[in-house]
Scaffold this motif. Structure first.
Motif, short mmCIF file in Angstrom:
data_model
loop_
_atom_site.label_atom_id
_atom_site.label_comp_id
_atom_site.label_asym_id
_atom_site.label_seq_id
_atom_site.Cartn_x
_atom_site.Cartn_y
_atom_site.Cartn_z
N HIS A 97 19.33 -33.13 6.97
CA HIS A 97 19.25 -31.83 6.28
C HIS A 97 18.15 -31.74 5.23
O HIS A 97 17.88 -30.66 4.69
CB HIS A 97 20.62 -31.51 5.65
CG HIS A 97 20.95 -30.05 5.58
ND1 HIS A 97 22.20 -29.58 5.26
CD2 HIS A 97 20.19 -28.94 5.77
CE1 HIS A 97 22.18 -28.25 5.26
NE2 HIS A 97 20.98 -27.84 5.57
N TRP A 120 24.23 -21.58 2.48
CA TRP A 120 24.25 -23.00 2.85
C TRP A 120 25.62 -23.33 3.41
O TRP A 120 26.60 -23.43 2.66
CB TRP A 120 23.95 -23.83 1.60
CG TRP A 120 23.51 -25.24 1.79
CD1 TRP A 120 24.30 -26.35 1.70
CD2 TRP A 120 22.19 -25.70 2.06
NE1 TRP A 120 23.53 -27.47 1.90
CE2 TRP A 120 22.23 -27.11 2.12
CE3 TRP A 120 20.96 -25.06 2.26
CZ2 TRP A 120 21.10 -27.88 2.37
CZ3 TRP A 120 19.84 -25.83 2.51
CH2 TRP A 120 19.92 -27.22 2.57
N ASP A 122 27.93 -25.87 4.95
CA ASP A 122 27.84 -27.33 4.90
C ASP A 122 29.13 -27.89 4.31
O ASP A 122 29.80 -27.22 3.52
CB ASP A 122 26.65 -27.68 3.96
CG ASP A 122 26.11 -29.08 4.13
OD1 ASP A 122 26.90 -30.00 4.39
OD2 ASP A 122 24.89 -29.26 3.98
N ASP A 126 24.62 -30.77 -1.35
CA ASP A 126 23.19 -31.13 -1.23
C ASP A 126 22.38 -30.73 -2.47
O ASP A 126 21.26 -30.25 -2.37
CB ASP A 126 22.59 -30.52 0.04
CG ASP A 126 23.18 -31.12 1.31
OD1 ASP A 126 23.88 -32.14 1.22
OD2 ASP A 126 22.95 -30.56 2.40
N ASP A 241 24.62 -26.75 8.56
CA ASP A 241 24.83 -28.18 8.80
C ASP A 241 26.08 -28.30 9.68
O ASP A 241 27.14 -27.77 9.32
CB ASP A 241 25.04 -28.88 7.45
CG ASP A 241 25.05 -30.40 7.56
OD1 ASP A 241 25.54 -30.92 8.58
OD2 ASP A 241 24.57 -31.06 6.62
MN LIG Z 1 23.86 -30.86 4.45
#
Ligand SMILES: [Mn+2]
Length: 322
Positions: A97, A120, A122, A126, A241
Motif C-alpha cells: 500500500h 481510505w 483499509d 497507515d 486495501d
Molecule cells: Mn493499507
C-alpha cells in the motif's frame, strides 16, 4: 464515458510479509481463469520495480528500504501525474500500500491548486512515520507521507540521521510539503491501529466508519456520508486495501489480515458507489498476496471488485450523484 488507464505498480518493498509483488499477476490469473477479456480491453502501464533490493541488508529499521521506497514513490508519482495530464482517470493495481502515497503525490502534482480528499478503505490507518512505526514497514506510512506529517506529538522512536534525510526528501515528492490535509481523510473499515495513529486521528478529528457501522447503516448511507465529509475537496481519491475485507469469509491472501472485515458484496458495492461520484479522480486496489492464499481466492475476489468498479467508473456521467 470516462477514459481510464490501468497502472500496475508491483512493488512489495514496504510490506512486512513477502509476496505482494505477485498480487497483480495473481489478479491477471484470476481474470484468465474466469475467461474474461478485461486485460485485453485495458492494457496496463507498468511502473518499473526494484524488488530485488529486498535482498539487501536493512539499514533503516524505523523505515525499512526507505531509499528504494522513495524511488518507487517518485516513479509512481510521475506515471500518475502523466496519466492525469493526458486526460485519463488512473486505476492503480498495486502490491504493497505504500505506493498509494505516490499516487496521491501524482494527483497533487497534476492538480497543484486543488484540494484533494481521500477515502481510505483499509483495516489499518497507515498514518505511521519513522518516529512512530513499531515495525518500520513503510506500507503503514502512506497517509503520513501524503500529508507530510511527522507526528512528533506521539513520537516513540529515535530514527537515525540517514533515515530522516530520506524522510525529508519523501515529503517533497509531487509538490514540496503536504499533498492532503489529515482532516480530508475518511477511513472505512479501520480496526487495527497503534497509539500514535489513534492520537493523530483524534487530534485531526479523522472519521472512521467501522465495519459494524457499514453493516448497520448500509453501504449506500456510508458511501454518501464519506463523500459528504469531503464536500469541500475538489477531488477525491479512493484507496482500497483488500485487508479491509474479512479474512474468514474471503481469504487470508493478504500480508496483514485482521478479523471482522467487510464482506465481498459490501466491498464491491462500496467501491462501485464511491467511484460514481464525479470528483473521484483515481481508484486503487492493493495488498493481494497469493503466497499466503489457497486457490487464489483473494485475487479472484479482487478481480470481481476491479471489474465492477471499473465498469461503474467508466460509465459514470458527470451529473449522477449517488
Ligand atoms: Mn493499507
Amino acid at each position: 464515458m470516462e477514459k481510464l488507464k490501468l497502472v500496475e505498480v508491483s512493488s512489495e518493498l514496504a510490506a512486512g510479509t513477502r509476496g505482494a509483488s505477485l498480487g497483480v499477476g495473481a489478479i491477471k490469473t484470476a481474470s484468465l481463469n474466469k475467461g474474461s477479456d478485461f486485460f485485453r480491453k485495458y492494457k496496463t502501464t507498468a511502473v518499473p520495480t526494484i524488488n530485488e533490493s529486498l535482498f539487501l541488508d536493512i539499514e533503516n529499521p524505523y523505515a525499512k528500504h526507505i531509499h528504494e521506497v522513495r524511488i518507487m514513490l517518485e516513479r509512481t508519482c510521475e506515471t500518475i501525474s502523466d496519466t492525469i495530464n493526458k486526460g485519463f482517470v488512473p486505476v492503480v493495481l498495486a502490491g504493497d500500500h505504500s505506493t498509494a502515497a505516490g499516487t496521491i503525490c501524482g494527483i497533487k502534482n497534476a492538480n497543484p491548486d486543488k484540494r484533494i480528499g481521500v477515502i481510505w478503505i483499509d483495516a489499518h490507518a497507515d498514518f505511521h512515520t519513522p518516529y512512530t512505526s513499531p515495525s518500520g514497514n513503510m506500507h503503514g506510512f502512506s497517509l503520513a507521507i501524503a500529508a507530510a506529517i511527522d507526528n512528533l506529538e506521539c513520537r516513540v522512536n529515535n530514527p537515525k540521521e540517514s533515515t530522516l534525510q530520506e524522510w525529508e526528501e519523501i515529503k517533497k515528492i509531487g509538490v514540496d510539503g503536504p499533498k492532503i490535509k489529515p482532516e480530508d481523510v475518511v477511513f472505512i473499515g479501520v480496526r487495527s491501529t497503534e497509539e500514535p495513529e489513534r492520537c493523530l486521528m483524534e487530534n485531526h478529528g479523522i472519521r472512521n466508519f467501522t465495519v459494524s457501522e457499514v453493516r448497520e447503516k448500509g453501504v449506500k448511507a456510508i458511501a454518501e456520508e464519506a463523500l459528504s465529509r469531503l464536500a469541500d475537496c475538489d477531488l477525491v481519491y479512493v484507496s482500497f486495501d483488500v485487508d479491509s475485507m474479512d479474512p474468514d469469509a474471503i481469504s487470508e491472501g493478504t500480508g496483514t489480515p485482521v478479523p471482522n472485515g467487510l464482506y465481498e458484496d459490501e466491498a464491491k458495492e462500496l467501491n462501485r458507489l464511491l467511484v460514481q461520484h464525479p470528483k473521484v479522480c483515481a481508484w486503487e486496489i492493493v495488498e493481494v498476496n497469493p503466497t499466503l492464499d489457497e486457490h487464489n481466492a483473494m485475487a479472484e475476489t479482487a478481480f470481481e471488485i476491479i471489474e465492477s468498479t471499473v465498469k461503474a467508473l467508466e460509465n459514470r456521467s458527470a451529473e449522477v450523484k449517488i
